[in-house]
Design a protein around this motif. Structure first.
Motif, PDB file in Angstrom:
ATOM      1  N   ALA A  40      46.617  44.856  27.322  1.00  0.00           N
ATOM      2  CA  ALA A  40      45.426  45.143  28.125  1.00  0.00           C
ATOM      3  C   ALA A  40      45.707  45.074  29.622  1.00  0.00           C
ATOM      4  CB  ALA A  40      44.300  44.184  27.754  1.00  0.00           C
ATOM      5  N   ASP A  41      46.474  44.074  30.046  1.00  0.00           N
ATOM      6  CA  ASP A  41      46.762  43.926  31.477  1.00  0.00           C
ATOM      7  C   ASP A  41      47.541  45.119  32.013  1.00  0.00           C
ATOM      8  OD1 ASP A  41      46.035  40.876  32.205  1.00  0.00           O
ATOM      9  OD2 ASP A  41      46.845  40.973  30.176  1.00  0.00           O
ATOM     10  N   LEU A  44      45.345  48.383  32.384  1.00  0.00           N
ATOM     11  CA  LEU A  44      44.484  48.407  33.561  1.00  0.00           C
ATOM     12  C   LEU A  44      45.156  49.092  34.743  1.00  0.00           C
ATOM     13  CD1 LEU A  44      42.675  44.941  33.682  1.00  0.00           C
ATOM     14  CD2 LEU A  44      41.681  47.187  33.344  1.00  0.00           C
ATOM     15  N   HIS A  45      46.483  49.056  34.791  1.00  0.00           N
ATOM     16  CA  HIS A  45      47.223  49.651  35.903  1.00  0.00           C
ATOM     17  C   HIS A  45      47.614  51.097  35.620  1.00  0.00           C
ATOM     18  CE1 HIS A  45      47.842  45.880  38.166  1.00  0.00           C
ATOM     19  NE2 HIS A  45      47.885  45.311  36.977  1.00  0.00           N
ATOM     20  N   LYS A  78      37.924  51.661  31.320  1.00  0.00           N
ATOM     21  CA  LYS A  78      38.707  50.725  32.125  1.00  0.00           C
ATOM     22  C   LYS A  78      37.828  49.706  32.840  1.00  0.00           C
ATOM     23  CE  LYS A  78      42.369  51.857  34.410  1.00  0.00           C
ATOM     24  NZ  LYS A  78      43.309  52.523  35.343  1.00  0.00           N
ATOM     25  N   LEU A  81      37.156  47.179  30.280  1.00  0.00           N
ATOM     26  CA  LEU A  81      38.389  46.444  29.996  1.00  0.00           C
ATOM     27  C   LEU A  81      38.690  45.449  31.110  1.00  0.00           C
ATOM     28  CD1 LEU A  81      40.796  46.147  28.060  1.00  0.00           C
ATOM     29  CD2 LEU A  81      41.977  47.918  29.395  1.00  0.00           C
ATOM     30  N   ALA A  82      38.419  45.842  32.344  1.00  0.00           N
ATOM     31  CA  ALA A  82      38.643  44.937  33.480  1.00  0.00           C
ATOM     32  C   ALA A  82      37.786  43.686  33.359  1.00  0.00           C
ATOM     33  CB  ALA A  82      38.345  45.662  34.789  1.00  0.00           C
ATOM     34  N   VAL A  85      39.346  41.411  30.702  1.00  0.00           N
ATOM     35  CA  VAL A  85      40.529  40.707  31.201  1.00  0.00           C
ATOM     36  C   VAL A  85      40.121  39.578  32.125  1.00  0.00           C
ATOM     37  CG1 VAL A  85      42.595  40.942  32.634  1.00  0.00           C
ATOM     38  CG2 VAL A  85      42.060  42.685  30.927  1.00  0.00           C
ATOM     39  N   ASN A 115      40.918  43.730  40.417  1.00  0.00           N
ATOM     40  CA  ASN A 115      40.395  44.708  39.466  1.00  0.00           C
ATOM     41  C   ASN A 115      40.096  46.046  40.141  1.00  0.00           C
ATOM     42  OD1 ASN A 115      40.561  42.868  37.398  1.00  0.00           O
ATOM     43  ND2 ASN A 115      38.427  42.244  37.523  1.00  0.00           N
ATOM     44  N   GLN A 118      43.219  47.982  40.388  1.00  0.00           N
ATOM     45  CA  GLN A 118      43.597  48.494  39.079  1.00  0.00           C
ATOM     46  C   GLN A 118      42.783  49.731  38.695  1.00  0.00           C
ATOM     47  OE1 GLN A 118      42.915  44.973  36.775  1.00  0.00           O
ATOM     48  NE2 GLN A 118      44.764  43.952  37.478  1.00  0.00           N
ATOM     49  N   LEU A 119      41.533  49.792  39.156  1.00  0.00           N
ATOM     50  CA  LEU A 119      40.658  50.893  38.764  1.00  0.00           C
ATOM     51  C   LEU A 119      40.821  52.129  39.638  1.00  0.00           C
ATOM     52  CD1 LEU A 119      37.376  48.927  38.000  1.00  0.00           C
ATOM     53  CD2 LEU A 119      38.806  50.126  36.359  1.00  0.00           C
ATOM     54  N   ALA A 234      35.209  47.516  41.405  1.00  0.00           N
ATOM     55  CA  ALA A 234      35.052  46.584  40.280  1.00  0.00           C
ATOM     56  C   ALA A 234      34.129  45.428  40.604  1.00  0.00           C
ATOM     57  CB  ALA A 234      36.422  46.057  39.848  1.00  0.00           C
TER      58      ALA A 234
END
Length: 285
Positions: A40-41, A44-45, A78, A81-82, A85, A115, A118-119, A234
């Motif tokens: 999952a981590d 995110l990227h 995502k 998902l963020a 996490v 986050n 990542q998004l 995020a």
């Protein structure tokens, strides 16, 4: 007695939805789901292309999984998902008093910043920066706290020699947007993506054929329907955090990364920064 079929109930989190429907997924969708559960981590990227490559499937398969899990698309997936996490991370500091409150704010705002990075899709940031670099004018619109960030970014753009206009009065903003010259860019900031005035401003700009950008943390929101490109943030609506601060810092980070991408596309930028800095030297003791 005949029972009527009910609509499936979807948990809030991305990981929970995957676990709830795992046994019902086709082999291709299951391959992606398993990859997300174990990495999952990393996901995110990743862009949708990178995730498809990692899972050994097509981009269309990723999109089908997102829709199967009742997400509007990959970005909405995502975002959820963020949040998943974030809840797996160590619990925020507890306690009372100034130091404890400061520690909690630092904890949540740090997660929001991470986050948001990542998004944000680097390709989209670069595309928006390219459009802005050659635009004859950039209009920004936003209400409330988003309006404050719009004013802040307009000031940043003016220091680069870019004509930037912002008005938090919705009527004045509408008039301004209707006069944007051909090739102009209109940026709308709305954390919820549902601020009526901001949505209408992007809709107006779209009607006039302008390149439009939405900055929001809601993938499934009205503003995205009127945006040529979307920059996702995020901001977390967590009762233990200051949601206003979350909104401000996530939007500010997105704007600063956009500014950084814009600089190398404006050869005259550093000269203009020097000129504008010198213009206010006498305003300081």
């Amino acid at each position: 007695m005949t029972q009527t079929a009910s609509q499936p109930s979807f948990p809030n989190g991305a990981l929970s939805r995957i676990r709830a429907q795992g046994a019902q997924l086709s082999p291709g969708l299951r391959r992606v789901a398993d990859h997300v559960l174990t990495s999952a981590d990393t996901v995110l990227h990743q862009t949708i292309t990178e995730l498809a490559s990692s899972a050994g499937v097509s981009e269309a398969t990723i999109t089908r999984l997102c829709r199967r899990l009742n997400f509007a698309g990959f970005h909405a997936f995502k975002l959820a998902l963020a949040a998943d996490v974030m809840t797996r991370d160590p619990a925020p500091p507890t306690g009372e008093g100034f130091q404890a409150q400061a520690a909690r704010l630092i904890h949540f705002t740090s997660q929001t910043l991470e986050n948001t990075v990542q998004l944000l899709d680097p390709e989209v940031v670069n595309r928006v920066a390219t459009q802005m670099a050659r635009a004859p004018r950039v209009d920004l619109t936003g209400q409330g706290n988003s309006g404050l960030l719009a004013q802040y970014f307009a000031n940043r753009l003016m220091r680069l020699g870019i004509t930037a206009i912002v008005s938090t009065d919705p009527h004045v903003a509408s008039v301004s947007i209707s006069t944007v010259p051909r090739g102009g860019v209109v940026i709308g900031l709305s954390s919820s993506g549902s601020t009526i005035d901001t949505v209408q401003h992007l809709q107006l700009a779209q009607k006039h054929g302008h390149y439009t950008v939405a900055i929001t943390h809601q993938a499934r929101s009205p503003i995205t329907r009127h945006a040529s490109d979307v920059l996702f943030t995020a901001a977390q609506e967590n009762p233990l955090s200051d949601s206003v601060l979350d909104t401000l810092i996530s939007q500010a980070l997105a704007l600063e990364l956009l500014y950084a991408a814009l600089l190398p596309k404006r050869p005259e930028a550093h000269a203009m920064l020097r000129v504008t800095a010198e213009s206010v030297v006498e305003k300081k003791y």
